[in-house]
Design a protein around this motif. Structure first.
Motif, PDB file in Angstrom:
ATOM      1  N   ALA A  92       0.834  -1.206   0.000  1.00  0.00           N
ATOM      2  CA  ALA A  92       0.000   0.000   0.000  1.00  0.00           C
ATOM      3  C   ALA A  92       0.866   1.252   0.000  1.00  0.00           C
ATOM      4  O   ALA A  92       1.951   1.271   0.564  1.00  0.00           O
ATOM      5  CB  ALA A  92      -0.922   0.015   1.219  1.00  0.00           C
ATOM      6  N   LEU A  93       0.362   2.306  -0.632  1.00  0.00           N
ATOM      7  CA  LEU A  93       1.066   3.587  -0.718  1.00  0.00           C
ATOM      8  C   LEU A  93       0.095   4.705  -0.390  1.00  0.00           C
ATOM      9  O   LEU A  93      -1.038   4.715  -0.891  1.00  0.00           O
ATOM     10  CB  LEU A  93       1.615   3.780  -2.136  1.00  0.00           C
ATOM     11  CG  LEU A  93       2.190   5.161  -2.480  1.00  0.00           C
ATOM     12  CD1 LEU A  93       3.466   5.427  -1.683  1.00  0.00           C
ATOM     13  CD2 LEU A  93       2.475   5.253  -3.978  1.00  0.00           C
ATOM     14  N   LEU A 305      -2.870   2.992  10.528  1.00  0.00           N
ATOM     15  CA  LEU A 305      -3.230   3.656   9.276  1.00  0.00           C
ATOM     16  C   LEU A 305      -4.324   2.898   8.538  1.00  0.00           C
ATOM     17  O   LEU A 305      -4.523   1.700   8.727  1.00  0.00           O
ATOM     18  CB  LEU A 305      -1.998   3.785   8.374  1.00  0.00           C
ATOM     19  CG  LEU A 305      -0.951   4.811   8.814  1.00  0.00           C
ATOM     20  CD1 LEU A 305       0.300   4.668   7.963  1.00  0.00           C
ATOM     21  CD2 LEU A 305      -1.513   6.228   8.706  1.00  0.00           C
ATOM     22  N   SER A 306      -5.013   3.612   7.671  1.00  0.00           N
ATOM     23  CA  SER A 306      -6.074   3.034   6.854  1.00  0.00           C
ATOM     24  C   SER A 306      -5.739   3.262   5.380  1.00  0.00           C
ATOM     25  O   SER A 306      -5.349   4.366   4.995  1.00  0.00           O
ATOM     26  CB  SER A 306      -7.412   3.699   7.195  1.00  0.00           C
ATOM     27  OG  SER A 306      -8.419   3.329   6.271  1.00  0.00           O
ATOM     28  N   PHE A 307      -5.898   2.208   4.566  1.00  0.00           N
ATOM     29  CA  PHE A 307      -5.657   2.305   3.131  1.00  0.00           C
ATOM     30  C   PHE A 307      -6.869   1.774   2.380  1.00  0.00           C
ATOM     31  O   PHE A 307      -7.445   0.752   2.758  1.00  0.00           O
ATOM     32  CB  PHE A 307      -4.424   1.495   2.720  1.00  0.00           C
ATOM     33  CG  PHE A 307      -3.132   2.013   3.287  1.00  0.00           C
ATOM     34  CD1 PHE A 307      -2.402   2.970   2.617  1.00  0.00           C
ATOM     35  CD2 PHE A 307      -2.662   1.543   4.501  1.00  0.00           C
ATOM     36  CE1 PHE A 307      -1.204   3.448   3.130  1.00  0.00           C
ATOM     37  CE2 PHE A 307      -1.473   2.013   5.032  1.00  0.00           C
ATOM     38  CZ  PHE A 307      -0.743   2.972   4.343  1.00  0.00           C
ATOM     39  N   THR A 308      -7.234   2.428   1.312  1.00  0.00           N
ATOM     40  CA  THR A 308      -8.342   1.978   0.472  1.00  0.00           C
ATOM     41  C   THR A 308      -8.137   2.476  -0.947  1.00  0.00           C
ATOM     42  O   THR A 308      -7.680   3.611  -1.144  1.00  0.00           O
ATOM     43  CB  THR A 308      -9.701   2.482   0.996  1.00  0.00           C
ATOM     44  OG1 THR A 308     -10.703   2.272  -0.019  1.00  0.00           O
ATOM     45  CG2 THR A 308      -9.652   3.956   1.354  1.00  0.00           C
ATOM     46  N   PRO A 309      -8.450   1.659  -1.956  1.00  0.00           N
ATOM     47  CA  PRO A 309      -8.304   2.126  -3.342  1.00  0.00           C
ATOM     48  C   PRO A 309      -9.274   3.234  -3.716  1.00  0.00           C
ATOM     49  O   PRO A 309      -9.170   3.804  -4.801  1.00  0.00           O
ATOM     50  CB  PRO A 309      -8.562   0.854  -4.166  1.00  0.00           C
ATOM     51  CG  PRO A 309      -9.360  -0.030  -3.265  1.00  0.00           C
ATOM     52  CD  PRO A 309      -8.895   0.258  -1.876  1.00  0.00           C
ATOM     53  N   TRP A 310     -10.216   3.568  -2.823  1.00  0.00           N
ATOM     54  CA  TRP A 310     -11.195   4.624  -3.100  1.00  0.00           C
ATOM     55  C   TRP A 310     -10.805   5.955  -2.468  1.00  0.00           C
ATOM     56  O   TRP A 310     -11.517   6.945  -2.646  1.00  0.00           O
ATOM     57  CB  TRP A 310     -12.581   4.187  -2.630  1.00  0.00           C
ATOM     58  CG  TRP A 310     -13.176   3.182  -3.572  1.00  0.00           C
ATOM     59  CD1 TRP A 310     -12.982   1.839  -3.576  1.00  0.00           C
ATOM     60  CD2 TRP A 310     -14.038   3.461  -4.681  1.00  0.00           C
ATOM     61  NE1 TRP A 310     -13.672   1.255  -4.607  1.00  0.00           N
ATOM     62  CE2 TRP A 310     -14.331   2.225  -5.295  1.00  0.00           C
ATOM     63  CE3 TRP A 310     -14.600   4.630  -5.196  1.00  0.00           C
ATOM     64  CZ2 TRP A 310     -15.156   2.130  -6.424  1.00  0.00           C
ATOM     65  CZ3 TRP A 310     -15.426   4.539  -6.311  1.00  0.00           C
ATOM     66  CH2 TRP A 310     -15.690   3.300  -6.916  1.00  0.00           C
ATOM     67  N   TYR A 330     -13.829  -2.161   2.556  1.00  0.00           N
ATOM     68  CA  TYR A 330     -12.646  -1.583   3.185  1.00  0.00           C
ATOM     69  C   TYR A 330     -13.046  -0.562   4.244  1.00  0.00           C
ATOM     70  O   TYR A 330     -12.424  -0.484   5.310  1.00  0.00           O
ATOM     71  CB  TYR A 330     -11.760  -0.915   2.130  1.00  0.00           C
ATOM     72  CG  TYR A 330     -10.796  -1.835   1.430  1.00  0.00           C
ATOM     73  CD1 TYR A 330     -11.224  -3.030   0.849  1.00  0.00           C
ATOM     74  CD2 TYR A 330      -9.456  -1.514   1.316  1.00  0.00           C
ATOM     75  CE1 TYR A 330     -10.348  -3.865   0.191  1.00  0.00           C
ATOM     76  CE2 TYR A 330      -8.558  -2.347   0.654  1.00  0.00           C
ATOM     77  CZ  TYR A 330      -9.011  -3.518   0.093  1.00  0.00           C
ATOM     78  OH  TYR A 330      -8.136  -4.348  -0.553  1.00  0.00           O
ATOM     79  N   ARG A 331     -14.053   0.245   3.960  1.00  0.00           N
ATOM     80  CA  ARG A 331     -14.464   1.278   4.909  1.00  0.00           C
ATOM     81  C   ARG A 331     -14.995   0.644   6.197  1.00  0.00           C
ATOM     82  O   ARG A 331     -14.585   1.010   7.304  1.00  0.00           O
ATOM     83  CB  ARG A 331     -15.520   2.187   4.287  1.00  0.00           C
ATOM     84  CG  ARG A 331     -15.857   3.410   5.148  1.00  0.00           C
ATOM     85  CD  ARG A 331     -16.805   4.329   4.407  1.00  0.00           C
ATOM     86  NE  ARG A 331     -18.150   3.787   4.357  1.00  0.00           N
ATOM     87  CZ  ARG A 331     -19.065   3.971   5.319  1.00  0.00           C
ATOM     88  NH1 ARG A 331     -18.767   4.664   6.398  1.00  0.00           N
ATOM     89  NH2 ARG A 331     -20.261   3.456   5.207  1.00  0.00           N
TER      90      ARG A 331
END
Length: 356
Positions: A92-93, A305-310, A330-331
């Motif tokens: 993830a980035l 941390l939280s990562f999501t493609p949206w 993901y949310r």
């Protein structure tokens, strides 16, 4: 560069699934149940992510948007050459300082931009309906494989037949083959893998897939390359720590534009897009300076941390059924995980809040 015109992004490149909303709620419920149970099942006393549950390090990086890109590639956040600070965890980035609202209605003004990529060019579920039985299989996998060869046979039979829910003309052969392909990935240093977006995304006016590819000259210098998973309780993190402590590293951020919807489909994520039709073109660099991430607090910060493609701008909207389902899954997953772990769920304004 290919001479084939690239496909413009439009609403009709995606297909509507009449049962999407109902299936989505089922996936969310199962995901939340898994995350809740993970507090005790995983043995750590903490809730974990339902996908990529184990992290190996929070790394400071800088994204440099390349200059003089062809117009088709200079789209969205890649339209203006500049440098941006970011932090990468595994696959993830998170990029900071992005202008414009995100596609997350409950946090539009974070000015952050996420990628959540996997180390394979394909994924093993094309629809939310199929993800329902695949999710059940993954949760029940230990029980299957504990029975030896008969259990393995039952696992793969249930996978291809949708646990008996699919008629033979619609058995999930393509998804099973994609799953087996993902399983064949060799355990290598995390810096040596290439990471793809799970599905297609908008790239400004166009349709694309995005990957992070190691820069060959730096990849050649990696000392700990192939990893033996049986050699120690933890192999990925020590190898990552050792390499970044000794030298900087770099990935190319590359974009592959869709040139043919039949051979480069949006909805079928088991299909690898042919590079003969459209090669990957570098649009930016992800530069990881030499750094020490060995502190145990590094993992705690990563976990918060939280990562999501949206968490992206409209110019980079995820496309397709599987990408749409990831938005709410993901949310909900992130909200529940942070609540169970007693963590504040808030987007950082800069990498400095988490990394030295």
């Amino acid at each position: 560069m290919p001479t084939t015109p690239f496909i413009k992004s439009s609403p009709d490149v995606e297909t509507a699934d009449s049962g999407f909303d109902e299936n989505l709620q089922t996936v969310i419920a199962k995901t939340e149940a898994y995350i809740t149970q993970s507090v005790t099942i995983e043995g750590t006393g903490r809730a974990v992510r339902d996908a990529h549950a184990k992290g190996y390090g929070l790394v400071r990086g800088e994204v440099e948007i390349l200059d003089q890109l062809p117009a088709e590639y200079a789209q969205g956040i890649y339209a203006t050459p500049r440098k941006r600070l970011g932090g990468a965890t595994g696959l993830a980035l998170k990029i900071f300082g992005i202008d414009g609202p995100t596609l997350l209605e409950d946090e539009p003004d974070t000015r952050t931009f996420d990628y959540a990529n996997i180390n394979a060019p394909v994924f093993f579920s094309n629809t939310v309906e199929h993800y329902l039985f695949i999710q059940d299989l993954f949760i029940g996998a230990p029980g299957y494989f504990a029975r030896g060869a008969p259990g393995r046979h039952d696992f793969f039979k249930d996978f291809v037949t949708g646990k008996g829910s699919l008629d033979p003309d619609h058995w999930a052969w393509d998804e099973l083959l994609a799953f087996l392909r993902v399983l064949q990935s060799r355990p290598v240093n995390l810096l040596l893998s290439t990471y793809w977006t799970m599905g297609a995304v908008r790239h400004g006016d166009y349709i694309a897939k995005v990957r992070f590819a190691p820069v060959a000259a730096l990849a050649d210098k990696v000392v700990q390359r192939e990893l033996d998973l049986a050699s120690a309780a933890e192999v990925y993190r020590p190898a990552l720590i050792a390499e970044l402590r000794d030298r900087p590293y770099e990935f190319d951020i590359q974009v592959q534009l869709c040139a043919d919807l039949a051979q480069m489909p949006v909805e079928d994520v088991t299909v690898e897009w042919p590079e003969q039709l459209s090669p990957f073109v570098a649009v930016a660099k992800l530069q990881l300076p030499q750094q020490d991430i060995s502190d145990s607090a590094n993992l705690d910060k990563m976990d918060a941390l939280s990562f999501t493609p949206w968490r992206v701008t409209a110019a980079h909207r995820p496309l397709g059924d599987i990408m749409r389902v990831r938005k709410e899954v993901y949310r909900h997953s992130s909200i529940l995980r942070h609540r169970l772990n007693g963590q504040q769920r808030a987007e950082p304004s800069s990498a400095d809040q988490y990394l030295p």
